[in-house]
Design a protein around this motif. Sequence first.
Motif: not given
Length: 246
Positions: A25-27, A46-53
């Motif tokens: 669940r990236a976001v 890192s990996g919490c979904g910032k880029s995906t958001l």
Amino acid sequence: MNRYGDVLRVRGVSKHHGQGEYLVRAVDGVDLGLPAGQMLAVTGPSGCGKSTLLHLLGGLERPTDGEVWLAGERIDSLSERALARLRRRSVGFVFQAFHLVDELSAAENVELPVLLAGRSPRVARRRAAALLEQVGLADRARHLPWELSGGQRQRVAIARAMANEPLVLLADEPTGNLDSAATNDVLRLFSDLRAAGQTLVIATHDERVAVTADRLVSMRDGMLVDDTPLMAGAAGRLGGLIRLED
Ligand code: ADP
Ligand code: MG
């Protein structure tokens, strides 16, 4: 943008990869509204979904679930073609690794998106010259990316991202490859853009960058876990994170 309230809004937005025991669940069910002119920092490990958001906000990726609205238009269900057009004209992206075109000069890198948006070479040249002046690189216009420092390359990338006067500028770890002097140049530039009314979203795990924003949201495991207004100027002066009463 007042007609629509927020310039950018996501409702119940998720991006999942894989399935079953491999589901990521990236976001995961994010609700967020961004008023025009706000500078928002998105932080978290890192990996919490910032880029995906950020990719979802700018139409680089489509959500698995939920809605993305830009300037009153729902963009997650647009055709590929309409989405590509929107990315070219309404959104500016800045990346950690600059992503300039190696074979093109600084000026040509900035001209390119203007030409791709269908404007004349004359308009493209004029805009590139004005933007390079604004980022303090008028004297580097003819240089190729490898002839520029990291900080200068990132300033060219910011000029390029601004070339079509985007509704929102999205920057993903924009200072991740920069030393502290270059980081300060980039932060000053963002703060100038914000002062001129630009809406910005900056994903960063660097607190020095985050505290220059008007508002800070924190992510964990694809979810928003905190949403804090900041007094950016004061935070900058005091060198700390200021929390305001709600
Ligand atoms: P951040 O930018 O905060 O480091 P990302 O948005 O890059 O986080 O990634 C969030 C999570 O989604 C991470 O666990 C990452 O491994 C995963 N992820 C991102 N993109 C993909 C993908 N295309 N396929 C599978 N997992 C992905
Ligand atoms: Mg990232």
